[in-house]
Design a protein around this motif. Sequence first.
Motif, PDB file in Angstrom:
ATOM      1  N   PHE A 211       0.915  -1.185   0.004  1.00 13.60           N
ATOM      2  CA  PHE A 211      -0.033  -0.056  -0.068  1.00 13.60           C
ATOM      3  C   PHE A 211       0.907   1.347   0.064  1.00 13.60           C
ATOM      4  CE2 PHE A 211      -2.799  -3.477   1.570  1.00 13.60           C
ATOM      5  CZ  PHE A 211      -3.776  -3.149   0.856  1.00 13.60           C
ATOM      6  N   ASP A 213       1.957   5.125  -1.870  1.00 15.30           N
ATOM      7  CA  ASP A 213       1.499   6.217  -2.599  1.00 15.30           C
ATOM      8  C   ASP A 213       0.773   5.952  -3.770  1.00 15.30           C
ATOM      9  OD1 ASP A 213       0.596   9.166  -2.071  1.00 15.30           O
ATOM     10  OD2 ASP A 213       2.376   9.627  -3.337  1.00 15.30           O
ATOM     11  N   ARG A 214      -0.294   6.231  -4.168  1.00 18.13           N
ATOM     12  CA  ARG A 214      -1.163   6.217  -5.324  1.00 18.13           C
ATOM     13  C   ARG A 214      -1.580   4.686  -5.376  1.00 18.13           C
ATOM     14  NH1 ARG A 214       1.418  10.193  -9.644  1.00 18.13           N
ATOM     15  NH2 ARG A 214      -0.592   9.664 -10.417  1.00 18.13           N
ATOM     16  N   THR A 215      -1.204   3.873  -4.624  1.00 15.95           N
ATOM     17  CA  THR A 215      -1.895   2.343  -4.673  1.00 15.95           C
ATOM     18  C   THR A 215      -3.391   2.375  -5.180  1.00 15.95           C
ATOM     19  OG1 THR A 215      -0.171   1.400  -3.450  1.00 15.95           O
ATOM     20  CG2 THR A 215      -2.290   0.044  -3.704  1.00 15.95           C
ATOM     21  N   TYR A 216      -4.335   3.473  -4.362  1.00 17.40           N
ATOM     22  CA  TYR A 216      -5.711   3.172  -4.875  1.00 17.40           C
ATOM     23  C   TYR A 216      -5.741   3.898  -6.317  1.00 17.40           C
ATOM     24  CZ  TYR A 216     -10.380   5.170  -4.826  1.00 17.40           C
ATOM     25  OH  TYR A 216     -11.571   5.155  -5.003  1.00 17.40           O
ATOM     26  N   GLU A 248      -4.228   4.349   1.760  1.00 18.55           N
ATOM     27  CA  GLU A 248      -4.615   3.618   0.688  1.00 18.55           C
ATOM     28  C   GLU A 248      -5.638   2.436   1.030  1.00 18.55           C
ATOM     29  OE1 GLU A 248      -3.241   4.794  -2.322  1.00 18.55           O
ATOM     30  OE2 GLU A 248      -2.655   6.423  -1.192  1.00 18.55           O
ATOM     31  N   SER A 251      -9.033   3.669   1.469  1.00 16.73           N
ATOM     32  CA  SER A 251      -9.824   4.037   0.222  1.00 16.73           C
ATOM     33  C   SER A 251     -10.201   2.785  -0.587  1.00 16.73           C
ATOM     34  CB  SER A 251      -8.825   4.880  -0.516  1.00 16.73           C
ATOM     35  OG  SER A 251      -8.378   6.376  -0.034  1.00 16.73           O
TER      36      SER A 251
END
Length: 528
Positions: A211, A213-216, A248, A251
């Motif tokens: 998880f 940054d920007r995994t979501y 993440e 989200s």
Amino acid sequence: MGSKKLQVWLPVLFAIVMVVGMMIGYQLKDKAAGNKFFNLNRRTSIQDLVELIRNRYVDKVNVDSINQLAASELLSHLDPHSVYIPANKVKEANEDLMGNFQGIGVEFQILADTVNIMHVIEGGPSEKVGLKVGDRMLAVNDTAKVAGVNITSDGIRKLLRGEEGSTVKVQVLRDGVKRDFMIQRGVIPVSPIDAAYMIEPGTGYLRINKFADRTYEAFMLNMEKLQKQGMKQLILDLRGNGGGLLKEAISIADAFLSGDKLIVYTEGENMKRAEYKCSTEGIFETGKLEVLIDETSASASEVLAGALQDWDRATIIGRRSFGKGLVQQPFILSDGSEVRLTIARYYSPLGRNIQKPYAKGKAIYEEELMERYHNGEVVVGDTAKPTGKAYKTPGGRTVYGGGGITPDVFVPMDTTHMDPAAVKLYYKSTLNSYVYHYYINNRPFFDKMKNPEQLTKEFVPGEKEWQGLVSFAKKDTINLAPVTQKGKTEVLKRIQSLMARQIWRAGGFFEVSNRTDPTIQRALEGFK
């Protein structure tokens, strides 16, 4: 055999959980009162002692080493996940969870004391200048020789990585000819999604490795792609995922849960309860969902799996997760070093804290995974009976707190598939090396492969490949003569999976290996 294998990988797995899992506290900075500590003007006895040693001790002492020793010793008496990071290691420690790094965009492996380019990232700096798979690196910036000098992987990374926009000269050997390349370093994205594809008509498969940054964002892009391909039900694979950024995981949980359901809450002695709830309409709130976990799924992975289990949204399949329910927050110290201090526990919607016990000390805590193997838990479900408090979900299921997320469906670890005589193939990376050389020597054949499915039909390793491996392994002093027929069959299947990874990276590997993965097969049965 299995015990030896676990002993080799256990430190790596625990390091992943320590480094990746403890990043979960980054989103809680504004909610913690601990920052006030650093505003105190009063000197402490520890500061006095460090100053005394620096000014009066008989020999010269590195003050940074004293600080690190004192901080590490102090934190070791708290919990297993509060850690001190020296100033020169902070950037490296944080880089992985940022989802990118600055470098030239290649994957390499050191074979026979030579750095071989295993993969060139599409669209990256190295591809733009013409670097190719199979190139062997000779030197960096003219002076730093990297062949035949016992170079390490860390040493290579330090030479190749650097600030975006800076340049590095790399000399490689290709087809017996030396070639020089000037490469401008750039930001290299690291995908948190290992694989996303339709594993069966109507059934999607998506594997998240961390998880970051920007995994979501990556998750949503892949979910939309799968839905366009007709996905009605999903296998979400969190095995081996050591955690990461809490936001993440929240989200992604929101994408599966409806309304304003509670996803997780955090609370500590000096931190008030903070709740995180669903706030948007999810992309997949009603389709059938199965989540795969194992003993190395930790932290943010457990937040996600726990929320979906508590709300009866998903069936959890696999083995009991790691059991990390502690939240760390980073504090930057005056010299640029960092302390990641545990400030809270996180709790599932039903109030479960799944942190496993650590009162007996860090050593016992780290050995707990090995104990699961020795007591048979990972191979016999009956030995994994939960000992924590029981809770009832809205649908009437019983779930447990304490010591990880217990799956709804247990799938044992397969400890019989690897022949003891073949273990060294994995320990020494001999099998990886063999597959790479086989690919280089047969590149025209493999260049015709359009996808992993075609590979499984047209490249079926057999006796020819086995004999080639036997000869190749002898160079690493590995004798494969004692390998049983079953062990031989498993190794040949692995060659096919590794070849898919050589061509298509992680996505290709899982698309091929999932065909015979018992946990995947159990998940597919659950949809029928």
